[in-house]
Write an enzyme that holds these catalytic residues in place. Structure first.
Site, PDB file in Angstrom:
ATOM      1  N   LYS A 169      -1.526 -11.935   5.334  1.00 22.62           N
ATOM      2  CA  LYS A 169      -2.027 -12.190   6.684  1.00 22.62           C
ATOM      3  C   LYS A 169      -2.416 -13.656   6.889  1.00 22.62           C
ATOM      4  O   LYS A 169      -2.529 -14.443   5.953  1.00 22.62           O
ATOM      5  CB  LYS A 169      -3.207 -11.262   6.987  1.00 22.62           C
ATOM      6  N   ARG A 213      -3.481  -1.589   1.415  1.00 25.24           N
ATOM      7  CA  ARG A 213      -2.274  -1.477   2.245  1.00 25.24           C
ATOM      8  C   ARG A 213      -1.501  -2.778   2.093  1.00 25.24           C
ATOM      9  O   ARG A 213      -1.984  -3.851   2.482  1.00 25.24           O
ATOM     10  CB  ARG A 213      -2.653  -1.233   3.710  1.00 25.24           C
TER      11      ARG A 213
END
Length: 270
Positions: free
Chosen positions: A213, A247
């Site tokens: 991210k 995740r």
């Protein structure tokens, strides 16, 4: 959901515009290969998403979302019936179809029931585990909604209110996701990471999703493609501070992080 050891959730995006190009799988062969890869590398859950939640992503209709999801869900149902599958959607109608038609085991809702007021009742009727995530606004607006007075206080209040509503509806199989990257600045994401131990008071499994991210590549002044090392560092920190599910895009690295952090626990030393 009772978890004795941390698990890895492998990401299977069937969208054309996910923020990480390497996670986009559209053809049946590509989907099949991704599923096999996740399982071979030690993943325990496959999270299938048909709606890109990257900042500023284009909105798509429920029909388009389901059209994207159906081939992957059908393939999983037909060839991998014993695999735990979650559907990444904020729409109750998609969640219902995924569970009832494709035997999906978990509903993963980035909006915490905010974007579809029928989601909580739907999950209650389905009696399926539900991942409750914190996000402000929508994927299209969340980057403009970062004006917290007290980040952790507001997130904990958000969860407390949502959990009360869910419990009153009879939903008790819950997983919390703090929502890294969703309506939070770079500094707020790192404050949230440092504060992970605070979620222990809620006594629920904790999912952490930081894979490749912006909080990694923007801080390191690098790229999404070069963010695996930073992802592993943060995943390791998260595991040492209460994470139960990671995740990720890169399953093997996450599985190895779990093995090593487990080995460092006093009861694992030999």
């Amino acid at each position: 959901m009772l978890l004795h050891e941390p698990l890895v959730m492998g990401i299977l995006n069937v969208t054309p515009d996910s923020f990480y190009e390497g996670s986009r799988f559209r053809s049946e062969q590509a989907i099949h290969e991704r599923i096999t890869g996740i399982l071979d590398e030690g993943g325990s859950i496959i999270d299938v998403g048909g709606y890109s939640s990257r900042p500023g992503a284009a909105d798509v209709s429920a029909g388009e979302e389901m059209q994207r999801l159906a081939p992957a869900l059908e393939l999983l149902k037909r060839h991998y019936p014993d695999v735990i599958v979650s559907v990444d959607t904020f729409r109750s109608e998609i969640a219902r179809r995924a569970v009832e038609e494709y035997d999906v085991a978990i509903v993963n809702d980035i909006s915490g029931g905010t974007l579809d007021p029928q989601m909580f009742e739907t999950v209650a009727q389905l009696q399926t585990p539900y991942i409750l995530m914190h996000m402000r606004g929508t994927p299209q607006t969340m980057r403009q909604q970062v004006d917290y007075t007290d980040l952790m206080e507001e997130i904990m209040l958000y969860f407390a209110e949502k959990l009360r509503t869910l419990h009153l509806l009879g939903v008790n199989d819950l997983i919390l996701d703090p929502g890294f990257g969703f309506g939070k600045t770079l500094a707020q994401n790192y404050e949230l990471m440092r504060s992970l131990p605070e979620f222990a008071m809620l006594e629920l499994p904790l999912l952490v999703g930081v894979s490749r991210k912006r909080m990694i590549y923007e801080y390191l002044d690098t790229t999404v493609d070069e963010s695996l090392n930073g992802t592993t560092v943060l995943n390791t920190y998260a595991l040492l501070n209460g994470a139960d599910i990671l995740r990720v895009h890169d399953v093997k690295a996450a599985v190895e992080a779990i093995k090593i952090t487990n080995k460092l626990k006093p009861e694992k030393l030999c």
